[in-house]
Design a protein around this motif. Structure first.
Motif, short mmCIF file in Angstrom:
data_model
loop_
_atom_site.label_atom_id
_atom_site.label_comp_id
_atom_site.label_asym_id
_atom_site.label_seq_id
_atom_site.Cartn_x
_atom_site.Cartn_y
_atom_site.Cartn_z
N GLY A 508 0.83 -1.20 0.00
CA GLY A 508 0.00 0.00 0.00
C GLY A 508 0.86 1.25 0.00
O GLY A 508 2.08 1.20 -0.22
N TYR A 509 0.24 2.39 0.29
CA TYR A 509 0.96 3.66 0.22
C TYR A 509 0.67 4.53 1.44
O TYR A 509 0.93 5.72 1.44
CB TYR A 509 0.60 4.41 -1.07
CG TYR A 509 -0.85 4.28 -1.48
CD1 TYR A 509 -1.84 5.05 -0.88
CD2 TYR A 509 -1.23 3.35 -2.43
CE1 TYR A 509 -3.17 4.91 -1.22
CE2 TYR A 509 -2.57 3.19 -2.78
CZ TYR A 509 -3.53 3.98 -2.18
OH TYR A 509 -4.85 3.83 -2.51
N VAL A 538 1.73 -10.60 -3.40
CA VAL A 538 1.34 -9.52 -4.32
C VAL A 538 1.53 -8.20 -3.59
O VAL A 538 1.05 -8.03 -2.46
CB VAL A 538 -0.13 -9.68 -4.77
CG1 VAL A 538 -0.55 -8.52 -5.67
CG2 VAL A 538 -0.32 -11.01 -5.50
N PHE A 539 2.20 -7.27 -4.24
CA PHE A 539 2.44 -5.94 -3.65
C PHE A 539 1.52 -4.94 -4.33
O PHE A 539 1.44 -4.89 -5.57
CB PHE A 539 3.90 -5.54 -3.87
CG PHE A 539 4.30 -4.28 -3.16
CD1 PHE A 539 4.57 -4.27 -1.81
CD2 PHE A 539 4.41 -3.08 -3.86
CE1 PHE A 539 4.96 -3.11 -1.15
CE2 PHE A 539 4.80 -1.91 -3.21
CZ PHE A 539 5.07 -1.93 -1.86
N LEU A 540 0.81 -4.14 -3.51
CA LEU A 540 -0.07 -3.10 -4.05
C LEU A 540 0.60 -1.75 -3.84
O LEU A 540 1.08 -1.44 -2.76
CB LEU A 540 -1.43 -3.14 -3.35
CG LEU A 540 -2.49 -2.16 -3.89
CD1 LEU A 540 -3.89 -2.76 -3.80
CD2 LEU A 540 -2.46 -0.82 -3.13
N THR A 541 0.63 -0.96 -4.90
CA THR A 541 1.15 0.41 -4.79
C THR A 541 0.28 1.30 -5.68
O THR A 541 -0.76 0.87 -6.16
CB THR A 541 2.64 0.46 -5.18
OG1 THR A 541 3.14 1.77 -4.93
CG2 THR A 541 2.86 0.09 -6.63
N GLY A 542 0.68 2.55 -5.85
CA GLY A 542 -0.12 3.47 -6.65
C GLY A 542 -0.76 4.54 -5.81
O GLY A 542 -0.12 5.13 -4.93
N SER A 543 -2.06 4.76 -6.01
CA SER A 543 -2.79 5.80 -5.29
C SER A 543 -4.25 5.39 -5.20
O SER A 543 -4.65 4.37 -5.77
CB SER A 543 -2.68 7.14 -6.03
OG SER A 543 -3.36 7.05 -7.28
N SER A 544 -5.05 6.21 -4.50
CA SER A 544 -6.47 5.89 -4.38
C SER A 544 -7.17 5.92 -5.73
O SER A 544 -8.20 5.29 -5.93
CB SER A 544 -7.15 6.87 -3.42
OG SER A 544 -6.96 8.21 -3.87
N ARG A 548 -1.98 -0.44 -8.44
CA ARG A 548 -1.11 -1.27 -9.29
C ARG A 548 -0.71 -2.49 -8.49
O ARG A 548 -0.28 -2.39 -7.33
CB ARG A 548 0.13 -0.49 -9.75
CG ARG A 548 -0.20 0.68 -10.64
CD ARG A 548 1.03 1.14 -11.45
NE ARG A 548 2.18 1.46 -10.62
CZ ARG A 548 2.34 2.62 -9.97
NH1 ARG A 548 1.41 3.57 -10.06
NH2 ARG A 548 3.42 2.84 -9.24
N LEU A 549 -0.86 -3.66 -9.09
CA LEU A 549 -0.55 -4.92 -8.43
C LEU A 549 0.68 -5.55 -9.07
O LEU A 549 0.81 -5.57 -10.30
CB LEU A 549 -1.72 -5.91 -8.56
CG LEU A 549 -3.08 -5.48 -8.01
CD1 LEU A 549 -4.12 -6.56 -8.29
CD2 LEU A 549 -3.00 -5.21 -6.51
N TYR A 550 1.58 -6.07 -8.22
CA TYR A 550 2.78 -6.74 -8.71
C TYR A 550 2.93 -8.07 -8.00
O TYR A 550 2.94 -8.13 -6.76
CB TYR A 550 4.03 -5.89 -8.44
CG TYR A 550 4.07 -4.60 -9.22
CD1 TYR A 550 4.71 -4.53 -10.46
CD2 TYR A 550 3.45 -3.47 -8.73
CE1 TYR A 550 4.74 -3.34 -11.17
CE2 TYR A 550 3.46 -2.27 -9.44
CZ TYR A 550 4.11 -2.22 -10.66
OH TYR A 550 4.13 -1.04 -11.37
N ILE A 569 10.80 -2.64 -7.51
CA ILE A 569 9.87 -2.70 -8.63
C ILE A 569 10.18 -1.61 -9.65
O ILE A 569 10.23 -1.86 -10.86
CB ILE A 569 8.41 -2.58 -8.11
CG1 ILE A 569 8.00 -3.85 -7.35
CG2 ILE A 569 7.44 -2.31 -9.26
CD1 ILE A 569 6.71 -3.72 -6.58
N GLU A 570 10.38 -0.39 -9.15
CA GLU A 570 10.69 0.73 -10.04
C GLU A 570 12.01 0.51 -10.77
O GLU A 570 12.15 0.85 -11.95
CB GLU A 570 10.75 2.03 -9.24
CG GLU A 570 9.38 2.47 -8.71
CD GLU A 570 9.46 3.59 -7.67
OE1 GLU A 570 10.60 3.92 -7.25
OE2 GLU A 570 8.39 4.09 -7.26
#
Length: 926
Positions: A508-509, A538-544, A548-550, A569-570
């Motif tokens: 998450g963020y 699975v890692f979740l990132t991004g914004s509301s 983005r799932l990885y 990831i980046e």
């Protein structure tokens, strides 16, 4: 194969050993091994521990048990040694409350193999290794001689010097020499011989315990550093009498902490002239074990120490406190200015050393201490160390050479520095038993070759059996054990495709992202060692606005924290190739990974929700705060028909917001704190009116916190206008970085997270209000489908949460060995009265769950007042619909009391989610 996990022990590292033993217990492959927990107490008793105690937050939460604790007015939890000299019968009575004593001769009938998660003296010094060899029991890691050598920093340095290997210059100061020395002259000598800074070490300790760095020639700081390594403390009359009663308690709590202080028991002695010292005055002497007279006093318990200090320092200028388990000498080294690294070396299947990719420890000016080692996010680990390939290979070669030179076996962790000026590599402080927390170097580096913790432990057990056989320990018997294990590993690999696939979503963020990763990893590990489930990290990132799932390979999932995972990831998305050193080591380790992992590590891979639905059967959401607990992710999963854990969309949308939660509970007649939202727009329009309005409605002190974050993130007790202004400035700030002056005003901890919001929640401070008993509790619950399809709510015994500061900290909630949670909560001394109050509390927590339509599981935090007439008042603080699931969190203590192991609890949560989805699909189809 029955694997006895030995953990705890007498050393100052016993809490990390306890947490590491739990990691091993949870991660042993259940298809191959049966775990047998052997807790070693501080007196060296072997205890076959009842499994539920493994999930306590600290050793002191269960041992010694409450029934054995003396009454105390000092709020410090005691270790076993503070009970004083006990007869064997008294010890047996205490031990019987947590398990049963095991005599060494019994061990061979209970276990086939000993996995040693013990640290420090009594654990990695050859002592327990010798005992196990006497009884013919194979064990993990190095044998007797290399273990004894591996714990002795002085012997190591002498050998390195003799071999011409680089090692910082050093001097030894014995306790006797220090007592007779002139501190100023001694410091001048050391500065002249070794230069500044100076490093002081306790020669037989690990985890950076007893270590100090002296950066300037200050005699007082020098004396304090020597005392720290000897585990002594000199207290002057002036400093003691300047403390208030509350400050004395706080000082005492730090002093008796076995990791950062000197622990108990201690010898208290008045100053004596150096020519009066004798061998009997040595801190390590058996004379210390006897009741003291005259100038020397043996003290076991905190309140005895408090009384003695008050009494002695009323007349004496100073007293000296010495731990009975103190050191007899101090190792003083020249400081190495360079990049710090740590490297795990394994034996490969042919018995040759194989160095895994060295990890760089990145920190500021602060020392890489106990807290930085074990709390995610405080120090960064970069693997491999960011150096030219040739330098990394030199580190590996030297680590392999030290491994072979010292005769280490199976595995070891070697720490060191590489100098920027000339590239000189200094190796020091080898560890024959590495820390085994989930994100430790031990698992972190093994993941780089593609082994998850469960697979790595299997490999170490197999390699240890081979090492013991080579050393001549019952070769025929061990050959048969090796053959059986190899056959079982092959059969396990053949059955891998039949398990249920579960996506474990973490990260998450939010400011809770690091704890989310800890929770996710714990869920992953519990499932990966099971026979039933195959987890997919699975890692979740991004914004509301956009998730983005990885899908993560194991080496990325075991990075130190959420920011490191996101950075990896980046790095991959920017087109960077696999580091050549990693590619080389993976090739060198192919014979290991092909057998135990099946496939080597890969890169993170972005997937859509639709792709995820095609890969897995169900989802475990290990996110905290937004997103995860707000219903947004649940909505996406429901559209795809993917079962998930926790509450549904509507309930999650309410419980994420503490203001809405409290409002609904108040309307339903439950007790909550007075509260209101404080908006940024109000503050920007007229700051003075904004502050006055809050002060009018909420007299100081009151609580300020984000409305939609948990984990104690930015929860502060506001005591005056300056703190209110500082809190407001920080939460409404425009930049990411904290404002230093405001952070100082609020006494924010090192690298403490503080989110930015458009509004924050202000609440009346809940206090005792004249109640006879007042405590903070946290209670978990689990829901089930009844025979008639109705929802049933099982509420567990709540835990009593003890905060050392004004509010419970992040560390106290989630860091192994930090938090003090007592389960079940101590509502009353009388058992029947305690249970009556407990049922009242559980009834209120059940009402909360019903009102908010909670499903799956949850954690509810509350304060409890017990009036003198027996009336019970439960004041709800907040509800967590996806509570933290880290190894040390107290929800596992509670489920253990109800008979669920952590794996069984997680399995029930997943089964509930699957049944809910089946019901929903049946309704739609009908």
């Amino acid at each position: 194969m029955k694997i006895g996990i030995f953990f705890g022990g007498p050393s100052r590292e016993r809490e990390i050993s306890f947490a590491g033993g739990r990691t091993v217990y949870d991660n042993l492959d259940k298809a191959l091994f049966e775990a047998v927990p052997v807790f070693v107490d501080s007196s060296g008793n072997f205890i076959l521990l009842n499994w539920e105690f493994i999930y306590k937050g600290t050793i002191r939460d269960f041992y010694p048990p409450v029934s054995a604790l003396p009454a105390s007015r000092v709020p410090v939890q005691l270790y076993f040694e503070s009970l004083g000299e006990l007869s064997p019968e008294e010890q047996d009575r205490i031990i019987s409350e947590v398990g049963r004593r095991v005599e060494p001769r019994e061990l061979a009938t209970l276990i086939d193999f000993a996995f040693l998660a013990l640290h420090g003296p009594g654990g990695e010094d050859g002592a327990v290794q010798g005992l196990l060899e006497w009884y013919g029991i194979p064990y993990s890691g190095s044998g007797i001689l290399p273990s004894a050598f591996g714990i002795d920093k002085v012997a190591q340095k002498k050998l390195l010097k003799a071999l011409g290997q680089p090692t910082p210059d050093f001097r030894l100061i014995t306790a006797e020499e220090w007592d007779a020395a002139d501190p100023e002259a001694t410091l001048s000598y050391l500065v002249r011989e070794l230069g500044l800074p100076l490093v002081f070490k306790a020669p037989r300790q690990g985890s950076s315990i007893g270590i100090s760095i002296l950066r300037e020639a200050d005699v007082a700081q020098f004396a304090a550093a020597i005392e720290r390594s000897l585990f002594r403390k000199t207290v002057t009359q002036t400093e003691w009498q300047a403390l208030s009663d509350a400050q004395k308690i706080s000082w005492l709590q730090r002093l008796v902490d076995i990791r950062e202080g000197i622990g108990l028991p201690v010898i208290l002695e008045l100053p004596v002239a150096s020519d009066q010292l004798s061998v009997a005055d040595e801190p390590s002497s058996t004379a210390n074990r006897q009741p003291a007279t005259g100038n020397r006093q043996l003290i076991y318990r905190p309140e005895e120490l408090l009384d003695a200090l008050n009494e002695r320092l009323a007349t004496a200028d100073s007293v000296r406190l010495t731990s009975v388990e103190g050191e007899s000498q101090v190792l003083v080294e020249g400081f190495v200015q360079g990049r710090e690294f740590s490297c795990i070396v394994l034996e490969d299947p042919n018995g040759q050393p194989l160095a895994l990719p060295p990890t760089e420890i990145v920190k500021g000016e602060e020392m890489f201490d106990y807290r930085s080692k074990y709390l995610p996010g405080l120090a960064r680990k970069i693997t491999p160390i960011d150096l030219p390939e040739a330098d990394i290979e030199r580190i590996r070669q030297q680590a392999q050479m030290m491994f072979a030179t010292f005769g280490f076996q199976v595995y070891a962790r070697l720490d060191g520095f590489i100098q920027a000026a000339d590239g000189t590599i200094f190796l020091n402080d080898p560890n024959t038993t590495s820390g085994m927390l989930p994100a430790s170097f031990f698992f972190h580096q093994a993941a780089e070759i593609g082994l998850n913790p469960s697979q790595f432990l299997t490999y170490l057990i197999r390699t240890s059996l081979a090492a013991r056989r080579r050393a001549g320990l019952r070769p025929v018997k061990l050959a048969a054990q090796l053959a059986r294990l190899d056959a079982a590993v092959a059969a396990r690999a053949a059955g891998e495709q039949q398990r249920i696939k579960v996506a474990v979503i973490m990260g998450g963020y939010s400011s809770e992202r690091h704890i989310s990763v800890e929770s996710g990893r714990n869920i992953y590990e519990k499932l990966s060692s099971s026979v039933k489930y195959e987890p997919v990290p699975v890692f979740l990132t991004g914004s509301s606005a956009e998730f983005r799932l990885y899908v993560l390979p194991i080496n990325v999932m075991l990075k130190d924290n959420a920011d490191d995972i996101r950075e990896k990831i980046e790095h991959h998305e920017a087109g960077h190739e696999t580091h050549p050193i990693l590619a080389r080591i993976r090739q060198e380790a192919h014979s290991i990974t092909s057998t135990y992992a099946g496939q080597t590590a890969t890169q993170p891979r972005q997937v859509s929700f639709e792709e995820l639905a095609g890969m897995v059967d169900e989802v475990f959401i290990a996110l905290h705060g937004r997103p995860g607990e707000d219903g947004a992710l649940q909505q996406r999963l429901e559209k795809l028909g993917l079962p998930y854990n926790g509450s549904g969309v509507a309930s999650s949308q309410v419980t994420i917001n503490k203001f809405d939660t409290n409002r609904r509970l108040r309307e339903a007649g439950l007790r909550v704190a007075g509260h209101r939202m404080a908006a940024r727009t109000e503050w920007e329009a007229d700051a003075e009116s904004f502050f006055r309005a809050l002060e009018t409605q909420f007299p100081y002190p009151f609580i300020a916190k984000p409305a939609d974050d948990g984990c104690s993130s930015a929860v502060k007790k506001i005591k005056n206008r300056a703190e209110l202004e500082a809190f407001t400035h920080l939460i409404f700030r425009d930049q990411e970085d904290l404002l230093p002056a405001d952070a100082t005003t609020l006494s924010l901890g090192f690298k403490e997270e503080f989110p930015r919001k458009e509004a924050f929640l202000v609440e009346t401070l809940i206090d005792r209000d004249g109640a006879a008993h007042f405590l903070e509790v946290t209670g978990g619950l689990l829901t089930h489908w009844g025979p008639d399809g109705e929802l049933e709510i099982e509420v567990f015994e709540a835990s009593e949460a003890l905060a050392t500061g004004e509010v419970l900290s992040l560390e106290e909630k989630f860091l192994a060995g930090e938090g003090q949670n007592i389960t079940p909560a101590r509502y009353a001394p009388d058992p029947q009265e305690r249970q009556r109050i407990s049922e009242e509390v559980k009834k209120e927590l059940r009402r909360v769950a019903e009102i908010l339509q909670i499903q799956g599981y949850a954690r509810i935090d509350a304060f409890v007042r017990v009036r003198s007439n027996g009336e019970v008042e439960v004041l709800i603080i907040e509800v967590n619909s996806l509570p933290g699931m880290t190894p040390a969190t107290c929800i596992f203590h509670q489920t253990a009391l109800a008979g669920y192991t952590p794996y069984q609890f997680i399995d029930r949560i997943l089964e509930f989610g699957k049944q809910r989805t089946e019901q929903q699909q049946a309704v739609v189809a009908g």
